[in-house]
Design a protein around this motif. Structure first.
Motif, PDB file in Angstrom:
ATOM      1  N   ASP A 288       0.858  -1.178   0.000  1.00 41.33           N
ATOM      2  CA  ASP A 288       0.000   0.000   0.000  1.00 41.33           C
ATOM      3  C   ASP A 288       0.897   1.232   0.000  1.00 41.33           C
ATOM      4  N   ARG A 289       0.353   2.384   0.246  1.00 40.67           N
ATOM      5  CA  ARG A 289       1.114   3.620   0.188  1.00 40.67           C
ATOM      6  C   ARG A 289       2.223   3.658   1.248  1.00 40.67           C
ATOM      7  N   GLY A 290       2.013   2.933   2.340  1.00 42.96           N
ATOM      8  CA  GLY A 290       3.005   2.932   3.408  1.00 42.96           C
ATOM      9  C   GLY A 290       4.178   2.005   3.189  1.00 42.96           C
ATOM     10  N   GLY A 291       4.076   1.117   2.207  1.00 44.58           N
ATOM     11  CA  GLY A 291       5.155   0.176   1.916  1.00 44.58           C
ATOM     12  C   GLY A 291       4.644  -1.237   1.692  1.00 44.58           C
ATOM     13  N   GLU A 292       5.511  -2.224   1.978  1.00 43.80           N
ATOM     14  CA  GLU A 292       5.161  -3.618   1.743  1.00 43.80           C
ATOM     15  C   GLU A 292       5.214  -4.422   3.033  1.00 43.80           C
ATOM     16  N   GLY A 293       4.466  -5.508   3.046  1.00 49.50           N
ATOM     17  CA  GLY A 293       4.477  -6.443   4.162  1.00 49.50           C
ATOM     18  C   GLY A 293       4.116  -7.830   3.643  1.00 49.50           C
ATOM     19  N   ILE A 294       4.074  -8.782   4.532  1.00 47.61           N
ATOM     20  CA  ILE A 294       3.738 -10.158   4.149  1.00 47.61           C
ATOM     21  C   ILE A 294       2.640 -10.664   5.053  1.00 47.61           C
ATOM     22  N   PHE A 295       1.630 -11.247   4.445  1.00 50.75           N
ATOM     23  CA  PHE A 295       0.553 -11.908   5.192  1.00 50.75           C
ATOM     24  C   PHE A 295       0.789 -13.402   5.113  1.00 50.75           C
ATOM     25  N   ILE A 296       0.894 -14.035   6.290  1.00 54.79           N
ATOM     26  CA  ILE A 296       1.166 -15.476   6.334  1.00 54.79           C
ATOM     27  C   ILE A 296      -0.075 -16.185   6.883  1.00 54.79           C
ATOM     28  N   PRO A 297      -0.775 -16.945   6.060  1.00 52.51           N
ATOM     29  CA  PRO A 297      -1.962 -17.670   6.561  1.00 52.51           C
ATOM     30  C   PRO A 297      -1.560 -18.703   7.599  1.00 52.51           C
ATOM     31  N   VAL A 298      -2.278 -18.734   8.701  1.00 52.17           N
ATOM     32  CA  VAL A 298      -2.019 -19.715   9.761  1.00 52.17           C
ATOM     33  C   VAL A 298      -3.316 -20.390  10.127  1.00 52.17           C
TER      34      VAL A 298
END
Length: 298
Positions: A288-298
């Motif tokens: 998004d505008r703030g940067g990147e991240g990772i979503f890890i399904p658990v």
């Protein structure tokens, strides 16, 4: 390429035990590393809680209540085992120009030192076990048996010794899933030695042994501090470890789905496609505008 870096014999142990092809063995190798990483965090808390409790109570005992941190190993040198004295000497020899405080020495001793000291305490000062492990079943008021029962005391201390093997295998990058027989071979054991738990031989028995290991970890931490045990059970790394040791968790690595999907998606897209993302069982990159991240399904 991966096989050359890791070595064929090491990967072959995965292929033979799990009965999988080379690609799946690589995924399982990565999975083993992730399990070791999360479990090491939990063991580090056990180590700190155990060593601090033992050190505090032995210090109070050696100083007749005057101090909760003293050089009790010097005061009790006459009964302390040669191996323990050698480890303390090694710590001091590694800092020849410094007069190390008791706390500094404690912080530099290895994990393996403390379960063995606990066994020594159980023979020399069994009364201290009620305070070292205040919430252990043997410490409860009116418990029968309690710490004064030799057999019960011996069995309880054996559980702490099991963690030494786990920590050593992790330190040497050995397959954590390859559990050996647990046999009571101590001098106090009857002859022939008693088999406490059989080795793992396949995927099913591996996960049964992991379940036993986590239950043992929960019990031992609870014996030291119920509040700490509750915090660890609620931690993010425990949730991740529980996932890794689930069928869905290991399947992700077997199928190579632990690698993050290359295409980034927005948070809004994730909300809309959450069911699909969960079904694919693969981490996704968020942007998004703030940067990147990772979503890890658990």
């Amino acid at each position: 390429m991966f096989e050359r870096v890791i070595s064929k014999p090491r990967l072959d142990s995965y292929r033979g035990y799990w009965k999988v092809d080379a690609d799946t063995a690589i995924g399982l190798y990565m999975w083993n590393g992730e399990v070791c990483g999360e479990l090491s965090k939990l063991l580090s808390y056990l180590e700190i809680a155990l060593r601090n409790s033992i050190h505090c109570e032995l210090s109070r005992n050696a100083s007749q209540g005057a101090s909760s941190s003293c050089h009790w190993w010097d005061i009790h040198a006459g009964s302390l085992k040669a191996e323990a004295k050698s480890q303390i000497k090694r710590v001091r020899d590694n800092a020849p120009q410094a007069l190390l405080s008791p706390d500094e020495i404690v912080s530099r001793l290895t994990f393996g030192f403390w379960p063995k000291i606990l066994t020594w305490v159980s023979k020399q000062f069994p009364t201290l076990l009620f305070r070292i492990l205040p919430d252990h079943p043997l410490s409860r008021h009116g418990a029968s048996p309690n710490w004064f029962d030799r057999k019960a005391r011996h069995a309880a201390c054996l559980e702490f010794l099991e963690f030494i093997d786990t920590r050593n295998r992790m330190a040497h990058h050995e397959p954590l899933w390859k559990f050996s027989d647990i046999v009571d071979t101590s001098p106090a054991a009857p002859a022939p030695a008693i088999l406490i738990c059989s080795r793992s031989v396949d995927e099913s028995s591996t996960f049964a042994r992991f379940a036993r290991l986590l239950a043992l970890l929960d019990r031992t931490v609870h014996a030291l501090s119920p509040a700490l045990q509750a915090s660890l059970v609620a931690s993010s790394w425990r949730a991740r470890l529980d996932f890794l040791l689930s069928p869905r968790g290991v399947q992700r690595y077997k199928e190579g789905r632990h690698v993050v999907e290359p295409q980034a998606m927005s948070a809004n897209a994730l909300r809309q496609q959450l069911a699909s993302v969960m079904q694919r069982n693969r981490p996704v990159r968020l942007r998004d505008r703030g940067g990147e991240g990772i979503f890890i399904p658990v």
